[in-house]
Design an enzyme around this catalytic site. Structure first.
Site, PDB file in Angstrom:
ATOM      1  N   HIS A   1      33.885  40.962  44.407  1.00  0.00           N
ATOM      2  CA  HIS A   1      33.622  41.222  42.982  1.00  0.00           C
ATOM      3  C   HIS A   1      32.706  42.421  42.803  1.00  0.00           C
ATOM      4  O   HIS A   1      32.769  43.107  41.792  1.00  0.00           O
ATOM      5  CB  HIS A   1      33.087  39.971  42.301  1.00  0.00           C
ATOM      6  CG  HIS A   1      34.180  38.969  42.093  1.00  0.00           C
ATOM      7  ND1 HIS A   1      34.371  37.902  42.930  1.00  0.00           N
ATOM      8  CD2 HIS A   1      35.195  38.950  41.201  1.00  0.00           C
ATOM      9  CE1 HIS A   1      35.437  37.242  42.545  1.00  0.00           C
ATOM     10  NE2 HIS A   1      35.963  37.846  41.491  1.00  0.00           N
TER      11      HIS A   1
ATOM     12  N   GLU B   1      46.443  31.500  42.614  1.00  0.00           N
ATOM     13  CA  GLU B   1      45.648  32.255  43.582  1.00  0.00           C
ATOM     14  C   GLU B   1      45.306  31.429  44.818  1.00  0.00           C
ATOM     15  O   GLU B   1      44.528  31.837  45.662  1.00  0.00           O
ATOM     16  CB  GLU B   1      44.397  32.863  42.937  1.00  0.00           C
ATOM     17  CG  GLU B   1      43.650  31.993  41.981  1.00  0.00           C
ATOM     18  CD  GLU B   1      42.547  32.747  41.226  1.00  0.00           C
ATOM     19  OE1 GLU B   1      42.257  33.912  41.537  1.00  0.00           O
ATOM     20  OE2 GLU B   1      41.955  32.122  40.339  1.00  0.00           O
TER      21      GLU B   1
ATOM     22  N   ASN C   1      43.903  38.787  44.737  1.00  0.00           N
ATOM     23  CA  ASN C   1      42.683  38.922  45.554  1.00  0.00           C
ATOM     24  C   ASN C   1      42.384  37.610  46.271  1.00  0.00           C
ATOM     25  O   ASN C   1      42.142  37.573  47.480  1.00  0.00           O
ATOM     26  CB  ASN C   1      41.479  39.279  44.673  1.00  0.00           C
ATOM     27  CG  ASN C   1      41.733  40.511  43.842  1.00  0.00           C
ATOM     28  OD1 ASN C   1      42.560  41.331  44.219  1.00  0.00           O
ATOM     29  ND2 ASN C   1      41.063  40.634  42.718  1.00  0.00           N
ATOM     30  N   ASP C   2      42.412  36.528  45.479  1.00  0.00           N
ATOM     31  CA  ASP C   2      42.153  35.232  46.102  1.00  0.00           C
ATOM     32  C   ASP C   2      43.370  34.723  46.859  1.00  0.00           C
ATOM     33  O   ASP C   2      43.230  34.078  47.895  1.00  0.00           O
ATOM     34  CB  ASP C   2      41.717  34.219  45.041  1.00  0.00           C
ATOM     35  CG  ASP C   2      40.242  34.368  44.719  1.00  0.00           C
ATOM     36  OD1 ASP C   2      39.452  34.494  45.677  1.00  0.00           O
ATOM     37  OD2 ASP C   2      39.880  34.402  43.542  1.00  0.00           O
TER      38      ASP C   2
ATOM     39  N   CYS D   1      47.255  40.030  38.208  1.00  0.00           N
ATOM     40  CA  CYS D   1      46.003  40.588  37.680  1.00  0.00           C
ATOM     41  C   CYS D   1      45.007  40.868  38.806  1.00  0.00           C
ATOM     42  O   CYS D   1      43.870  41.242  38.547  1.00  0.00           O
ATOM     43  CB  CYS D   1      45.396  39.680  36.626  1.00  0.00           C
ATOM     44  SG  CYS D   1      44.913  38.075  37.265  1.00  0.00           S
TER      45      CYS D   1
HETATM   46  C1  PEP Z   1      42.138  37.452  41.836  1.00  0.00           C
HETATM   47  O1  PEP Z   1      41.676  36.582  42.573  1.00  0.00           O
HETATM   48  O2  PEP Z   1      43.067  38.210  42.172  1.00  0.00           O
HETATM   49  C2  PEP Z   1      41.588  37.650  40.483  1.00  0.00           C
HETATM   50  C3  PEP Z   1      42.150  38.467  39.636  1.00  0.00           C
HETATM   51  O3  PEP Z   1      40.438  36.998  40.161  1.00  0.00           O
HETATM   52  P1  PEP Z   1      39.004  37.433  40.740  1.00  0.00           P
HETATM   53  O4  PEP Z   1      39.171  38.750  41.442  1.00  0.00           O
HETATM   54  O5  PEP Z   1      38.078  37.534  39.600  1.00  0.00           O
HETATM   55  O6  PEP Z   1      38.677  36.313  41.667  1.00  0.00           O
HETATM   56 MG    MG Z   2      40.397  35.072  41.700  1.00  0.00          MG
END
Ligand code: PEP
Ligand code: MG
Length: 573
Positions: free
Chosen positions: A193, A434, A457-458, A505
């Protein structure tokens, strides 16, 4: 001496500027004995540092930058109070005189003693004030050691490059108010993050440099190439000239992309694609509009909760969500419910556990803290009356979690209806995919939801068992891993079958090198940091779906990395 360091580039572009080292001053305090004749001078040096720190805090207090978190003022008041405590402002003088030691060491001894006392305190809130004590002492140490923690508000800050061992996402939010040319850290992963917030600052940044904080000195000249993940320290004049040229070219490219702002994102064969933006705070909206985004696909609402000592109440949250909805003038705004936990902890209640990424995070935390969740749901629902708001639930892993969540949303709606408070009764509710389990069982989720959003990402973190924040495994983070590709494609196909929209996203959505791959899997909605939107749009405009779909499908069958890269190159031709 000139040398280069390699890390993981998290945000492109080239910056040339002077190093500004931050934090960890407390860990690097020198100790030396002083001759009797220098004791008085040392006391004066200490008192001057205390006074200049006080002046710095008070100046910050009276010039709080617009858009600062609401509690920023209270937090500065607390720091002034801590600074005034005799344990830190007076007792070190006795130590300097009694032990004939330097001021930094005397202050550090007092800080350590104070921190030990804090450990004994039972009250969680007070115990957590330890971090504030350390921050205040670091400010004084910086004043003593000759580098100011305060960044001047003149044009010169544009050429400063932040060098840190580590920065939390909360730290990054504070840096959002000061302009730097670039930032580099020793640790961190490209989708941590911290890196995501850095991207939202729209400046070159590199993580996982390992020893940058140790090897680079204050005010050394640096070149940061965010694209290649390279830092050049004290470059010679030829290298400098070369990079100035590249920097100019980068700027020209950026200006060219700006022309696409109002062009509709449509592929060569006429298929419309939605390009939405990810935001952290309402203040990010001007950038979203500047990029020509057709909606906010991910509002990471938990950022309203960072850098403060209390929870934002319903009114404050309502005002934030309403502002975003109104500023987007009827375009969709997807508010993700709180995704606190892991690397985004509340300052006063760290619930990280031993294994934070697998712990009480996101929707799990919300279900464990129903009151906090209820307040947020009421605020989002109320704001839905003022624009086109959607609710997005993060980190779903089981149907029972989804059912509980839907029940709580229903309860908040019922309460508002009974009070006669207006809200969008048909508000759409979506879920983030995710966790691999959610992707594998996606049909079950799709039945109860209005839309899906893939958090790559997750999804990558959990599929490949790679901590997003751990630089030692950052090289294993692979969006092109066959397992990851299967899970993404499966989710898109399932949403299609269920007749509901799906977006990506995670950071993959903002990587123009992967745009065609995702289009080829059938994705028609992307949400990314606004800084990447026009480059992705450029790819969309040049894409011919019938051609790329076949190659993307071949990629789903490929297993070897070489083959996958070869096919991706063909896709991007
Ligand atoms: C993700 O995990 O891809 C996501 C968009 O959420 P974050 O990056 O805030 O965990
Ligand atoms: Mg996430």
């Amino acid at each position: 001496m000139s040398f280069a360091m390699h890390g993981v580039g998290v945000s492109g572009g080239i910056a040339i500027g002077y190093a500004h080292l931050v934090s960890h001053a407390a860990l690097e305090v020198p100790l030396y004995a002083l001759p009797k004749t220098q004791i008085e001078g040392e006391v004066v040096r200490f008192e001057t540092a205390i006074e200049s720190t006080r002046a710095e805090l008070e100046a910050l207090r009276t010039n709080i930058p617009a858009g600062s978190p609401a509690e920023f003022g209270a937090f500065l008041d607390l720091h002034v109070l801590i600074l005034g405590d005799s344990v830190l402002s007076k007792a070190p003088i006795d130590l300097i005189k009694g032990q004939r030691i330097n001021a930094e060491w005397a202050l550090k001894q007092q800080m350590d003693a104070l921190l030990t006392q804090f450990e004994q305190i039972e009250d969680d809130y007070l115990r957590e004030r330890k971090a504030d004590v350390v921050q205040v002492v670091e400010r004084v140490l910086k004043a003593l050691l000759g580098h100011s923690g305060h960044v001047p508000a003149t044009g010169s800050e544009q050429t400063r490059i932040l060098v840190a061992h580590d920065l939390s996402p909360a730290d990054m939010m504070l840096f959002k108010q000061q302009r730097f040319a670039a930032f580099i850290t020793d640790v961190g992963g490209a989708t941590s993050h911290t890196a995501i917030v850095a991207r939202s600052l729209n400046m070159p940044s590199i993580v996982a440099l390992h020893h940058a904080r140790q090897l680079i000195r204050e005010n050394e000249l640096l070149i940061v190439d965010g694209q290649q993940g390279v830092v050049i320290v004290n470059p010679d004049k030829h290298i400098l000239a070369e990079y100035k040229l590249r920097q100019g070219q980068w700027e020209i490219e950026k200006q060219k992309l700006k022309r696409l702002k109002t062009t509709a994102a449509t592929t060569l064969d006429g298929t419309a694609v939605e390009l939405h933006a990810n935001i952290e705070l309402p203040q990010d909206i001007p950038q979203v509009r500047e990029a020509g985004a057709t909606g906010v696909g991910l509002f990471r609402s938990e950022f309203l909760f960072l850098n403060r000592d209390d929870l934002p109440g319903e009114e404050e949250q309502f005002a934030a969500y309403r502002k975003v909805a109104e500023d987007m003038k009827g375009l969709p705004v997807t508010v993700r419910t709180l995704d606190l936990g892991a690397d985004k902890q509340l300052r006063f209640a760290d619930r990280s556990g031993d294994n934070p990424a697998l712990g009480l995070r996101a929707i799990r935390l919300c279900l464990a803290e129903p009151q906090m969740f209820h307040t947020q749901l009421r605020a989002i629902l109320r704001a839905s009356h003022y624009g086109k708001i959607k609710i997005l639930v993060p980190m779903l892993s089981s149907l029972s979690e989804l059912r509980q969540t839907l029940h709580l949303i229903g309860h908040a709606k019922q309460e508002l209806a009974l009070e006669g408070t207006p809200f969008d009764t048909a508000i759409q509710i979506g879920g983030m995919i995710e966790i691999p389990a959610a992707a594998l069982a996606v049909q079950t989720f799709a039945k109860s939801l209005d839309f899906l959003s893939i958090g790559t990402n997750d999804l990558i973190q959990y599929t490949l068992a790679i901590d997003r924040t751990d630089d030692t495994v950052a090289h294993l983070y692979d969006p092109l891993h066959p397992a990851v590709l299967q899970l993404i494609a499966m989710t898109i196909a399932a949403a299609d079958k269920a007749g509901i929209p799906v977006s990506v996203c995670g950071e993959m959505a903002g990587d123009a090198g992967l745009t065609r791959l995702l289009l080829g899997f059938g994705l028609r909605q992307f949400s990314m940091h606004p800084a990447h939107l026009l480059a992705v749009k450029q790819q969309v405009l040049k894409s011919d779906l019938p051609r790329i779909t076949g190659i993307a499908q071949k990629m789903l069958k490929a297993q070897e990395p070489e083959k996958l890269h070869q096919l991706l190159a063909r896709l991007n031709e």
